[in-house]
Design an enzyme around this catalytic site. Structure first.
Site, mmCIF file in Angstrom:
data_model
loop_
_atom_site.group_PDB
_atom_site.id
_atom_site.type_symbol
_atom_site.label_atom_id
_atom_site.label_comp_id
_atom_site.label_asym_id
_atom_site.label_seq_id
_atom_site.Cartn_x
_atom_site.Cartn_y
_atom_site.Cartn_z
ATOM 1 N N ARG A 41 0.791 -1.225 0.000
ATOM 2 C CA ARG A 41 0.000 0.000 0.000
ATOM 3 C C ARG A 41 0.829 1.284 0.000
ATOM 4 O O ARG A 41 0.593 2.174 -0.795
ATOM 5 C CB ARG A 41 -0.943 0.010 1.220
ATOM 6 C CG ARG A 41 -2.034 -1.028 1.143
ATOM 7 C CD ARG A 41 -2.849 -1.084 2.423
ATOM 8 N NE ARG A 41 -3.578 0.149 2.680
ATOM 9 C CZ ARG A 41 -4.356 0.330 3.732
ATOM 10 N NH1 ARG A 41 -4.496 -0.626 4.636
ATOM 11 N NH2 ARG A 41 -4.998 1.469 3.900
ATOM 12 N N HIS A 87 -7.493 -4.978 -7.334
ATOM 13 C CA HIS A 87 -7.249 -4.273 -6.074
ATOM 14 C C HIS A 87 -8.268 -4.667 -5.008
ATOM 15 O O HIS A 87 -9.459 -4.378 -5.155
ATOM 16 C CB HIS A 87 -7.302 -2.758 -6.310
ATOM 17 C CG HIS A 87 -6.607 -1.958 -5.249
ATOM 18 N ND1 HIS A 87 -5.276 -2.119 -4.939
ATOM 19 C CD2 HIS A 87 -7.062 -0.993 -4.406
ATOM 20 C CE1 HIS A 87 -4.935 -1.276 -3.982
ATOM 21 N NE2 HIS A 87 -6.014 -0.591 -3.629
ATOM 22 N N TYR A 131 -19.035 10.981 -13.328
ATOM 23 C CA TYR A 131 -19.056 12.166 -14.175
ATOM 24 C C TYR A 131 -17.761 12.378 -14.953
ATOM 25 O O TYR A 131 -17.748 13.148 -15.912
ATOM 26 C CB TYR A 131 -19.326 13.417 -13.332
ATOM 27 C CG TYR A 131 -20.623 13.382 -12.574
ATOM 28 C CD1 TYR A 131 -21.843 13.296 -13.237
ATOM 29 C CD2 TYR A 131 -20.633 13.437 -11.187
ATOM 30 C CE1 TYR A 131 -23.034 13.259 -12.536
ATOM 31 C CE2 TYR A 131 -21.819 13.410 -10.475
ATOM 32 C CZ TYR A 131 -23.020 13.317 -11.151
ATOM 33 O OH TYR A 131 -24.195 13.290 -10.456
#
Length: 749
Positions: A41, A87, A131
């Site tokens: 990570r 992931h 969007y």
């Protein structure tokens, strides 16, 4: 901690209970979590400079065909693919990483080309992923180049249903080019971005001269190159030390210039801000400083930014120097910021460690060489497979009529072809799959030409695989080609952060940070201090706590230091702007200084640049000290006057004449020349007057031309006409005070 912990791993099946000490169970599980955080990570890989989530995003976008020439796709599609295939974390973590890779103010070389609202430098967040759209930039695509050619090792995904690259091929040193930041368990990483063209030049130098030292590399890579630009004012020695150890920091200032507004007026225009500092936060902080009168040189601030940054800073007056204004703001705000460097990365074995600049570049180059070898091996396998097919097709062309006869008449033509011409199964299939219209002379010539070219290419690949020198030559050629993309002649490649020396000689007074206003400082008998606004001459109306009263006062300004001298010989200094407001009753001065209840304040004054004061103990010893020696801005103060036994500070008064008069508790007066006193910074001093009983009571300096006088409680002056009769050498016993002298024995009532 030694209690046993029973873990039922089957959700209720008592046959699966693990009997283990609690501390051991906690330690082992936390270690697993820590290692997962470090390796999966927080820390980037030194080879491609990417964290796992970033690598998975770039790889998934490559698989979706989102190259620079393709159409944009919804970020929701990208996030879904990454989360579903690679992931094992939430969509917000993936989308946040995707957004950062597209922000030109967050990464030096954006790897993702975003369409839509991807946030801004003011700290506004991006629009939701339903969007926005994205695709890879040309630079992002370079990281994937060769991934389909077995250039890197693949491993199973978290679901074991697919495979993902353990590292991307990375055609350029992305770790240092874009930098990285992350916090793991027990360790962190902080790597500033650099100029890619300079990094590639350093890599080319290391290929040509592997033994090149750090000084040669730093000559090519002088320091970081932040996406927001700015001016790095770190010293060259500090930068070199940071690169030599992998740890350090870079002090960066905003870029600014003066804009002439006519008639002797001007304003400062800030066009670049330090890296990772939100512009809106700077504006808010500047406005707050103006409201709180903490930046007296600054009159106003406006944000006129559009696509480019433009912060307008108006000075309070035209007499202010632009350099003084900006130096004060650099100290007060994030217009100057320090980016810490901690080159903590995962090496090629996946182990975290702090590397130097040269080690990082060499690790990338070794990865580059391994990718070149892997791609050569992949290409060699492809050539061998194609040559095998071409050789089979040539057999068919040489025996075309017989091959056609076998295909038309035999029930199993494939087996007959293999037996008749000693060809492989693959070659036989290639012959059978060939269309009749391709069986012409021109096609045969093309096959022979292709066969010749592939054999020549094969010779070159075999030589490259066997020769490390040729591998480094190929790495140099590829880096030279990539460098053209990062050319400093392009807007993307041009260096944004420049270097300069901080003006060390420019000293700023307290007025640069505090508004200069007159105040009157009052100290009460019980040690309560406060600052009244303005110069107050009449203090008769000032109120105190019950049982308290006036003790000392001084007229000063908010930019002054107020010195308090205590009976234990220590001097303390307080900032005038930090004193409690005079609207109330003040605060105990002991909240600001370390002074015991058994000691009191005997004097309070504002130090003068050339001022000197007599400090004397009740034992009769003293000396002259400069005002600046007393102005110690420490809570514990400064021991100026050393005291013996039960002695206390008796006198602290300015030297304002050539003569000094001292009077003891025995009412004996002595006058001598003030030049007989030594000038010291600290000590016991010399004897002023000798006493059989008692000690020093008071002292006064005066000009011999004006004569000696004392003042009663009403402030009326009483001259001592025969004062010269009291003149003697220092340390004499003196004579009894004249008839009519102050009943208190002091010169002032």
């Amino acid at each position: 901690m030694g209690d046993m912990l029973e873990l039922d791993g089957s959700g209720g099946d008592s046959g699966n209970i693990i009997n283990e000490p609690f501390d051991r169970a906690l330690e082992s599980r936390y270690l697993v979590y820590a290692l997962s955080t470090i390796t999966s990570r927080a820390l980037p890989d030194v080879r491609d400079g990417l964290k796992p989530v970033q690598r998975r995003i770039i790889h998934a976008m490559g698989e979706l065909g989102l190259d620079p020439a393709s159409n944009f796709k919804k970020c929701a599609k990208i996030v879904g693919d990454v989360m579903g295939k690679y992931h094992p974390h939430g969509d917000s973590a993936i989308y946040d990483a995707l957004v950062r890779l597209a922000q030109d103010f967050s990464v030096r070389y954006p790897l993702v080309d975003g369409q839509g609202n991807f946030g801004n430098i003011d700290g506004d967040s991006a629009a939701a992923y339903r969007y926005t759209e994205a695709r890879l930039t040309a630079i992002g695509a370079l990281l994937n180049e060769g991934v389909e050619e077995d250039a890197v090792v693949f491993r199973e995904t978290y679901s074991q249903e697919d495979e993902e690259p353990a590292v991307l091929p990375a055609g350029y040193p992305n770790l240092l080019a874009n930098g990285s930041m992350g916090i793991a368990v027990g360790m962190a990483t902080s790597i500033p971005p650099h100029n890619a063209a300079e990094l590639i030049d350093a890599c080319l130098l290391l290929i040509e001269k592997p033994e090149a030292d750090l000084d040669e590399i730093v000559a090519l890579v002088p320091g970081p190159d932040f996406p927001t630009g700015g001016i790095c004012v770190e010293t060259r020695e500090a930068i070199r030390e940071a690169y030599a150890t992998g740890k350090g920091g870079f002090r960066t200032r905003a870029r600014w210039h003066v804009e002439d507004t006519g008639r002797g007026t001007w304003r400062v225009i800030v066009t670049q801000t330090p890296y990772q500092v939100q512009k809106s936060k700077i504006v808010e902080h500047l406005a707050e400083l103006i409201d709180n009168k903490r930046a007296p040189l600054l009159g106003d601030v406006r944000d006129e930014s559009a696509e480019d940054i433009r912060l307008v800073l108006e000075p309070r007056s035209r007499t202010v120097e632009p350099e003084h204004l900006m130096e004060s703001l650099f100290k007060l705000t994030d217009l100057e910021s320090r980016f810490s460097m901690n080159l903590n990365v995962l090496d090629a074995r996946g182990a975290p460690r702090v590397m130097t600049l040269v080690e990082c570049l060499k690790a990338f180059l070794e990865h580059k060489r391994e990718v070149i070898v892997a791609r050569a091996n992949w290409r060699l396998r492809k050539i061998d497979a194609r040559l095998e097919i071409l050789e089979g097709l040539l057999v068919a062309y040489l025996n075309l009529d017989k091959v056609i006869h076998i295909i038309r008449n035999e029930e199993d033509p494939k087996a007959v072809l293999i037996t008749t011409y000693s060809i492989s199964d693959i070659q036989a299939n290639a012959i059978l799959d060939t269309r009749l219209r391709n069986l012409r002379k021109l096609e045969e010539m093309e096959i022979r030409q292709e066969n010749k070219q592939l054999k020549a290419e094969r010779v070159g690949l075999v030589a490259r695989i066997e020769s490390e020198r040729l591998q480094w030559e190929q790495a140099g050629k590829e880096l030279q080609q990539i460098r053209a993309i990062f050319s400093k002649d392009t807007p993307l490649g041009a260096r944004r952060t420049t270097f300069a020396d901080a003006p060390a000689s420019l000293s700023l007074s307290a007025e640069a940070f505090v508004t200069r206003e007159p105040i009157t400082v009052i100290l009460s008998q019980k040690g309560w201090i406060r600052a009244l606004k303005g110069k107050v001459d009449d203090l008769s109306t000032v109120k105190y706590k019950d049982g308290d009263s006036y003790c000392l006062s001084v007229q000063a300004e908010t930019t002054d230091r107020i010195v308090l001298f205590a009976t234990d010989g220590r001097a303390f200094a307080l900032a005038g702007d930090k004193l409690p407001s005079g609207r109330g009753l003040g605060e105990p001065v002991r909240l600001s200084i370390d002074l015991g209840e058994e000691h009191d304040i005997v004097a309070m004054f504002v130090p003068q640049p050339e001022g000197e004061r007599l400090v004397a103990a009740s034992s009769g010893y003293g000396f002259v000290v400069s005002d600046e020696e007393c102005a110690a801005m420490r809570r514990s103060g400064k021991q100026v006057l050393n005291l013996d036994g039960r002695a206390k500070t008796a006198v602290v008064l300015p030297i304002e004449g050539d003569m000094l008069a001292v009077v003891g508790e025995n009412r004996k007066l002595l006058v001598f020349n003030s030049d007989e006193l030594p000038r010291m910074g600290r000590g016991k001093g010399v004897k002023l007057q000798s006493y059989k009983d008692g000690g020093l009571l008071d002292a006064l300096t005066f000009h011999s031309a004006d004569g000696l006088a004392w003042f009663d409680t009403s402030g009326r002056r009483h001259d001592v006409p025969d004062w010269r009769d009291y003149v003697a050498k220092r340390a004499a016993a003196g004579r009894m005070v004249p008839r009519g002298f102050s009943k208190t024995g002091k010169f002032n009532g």
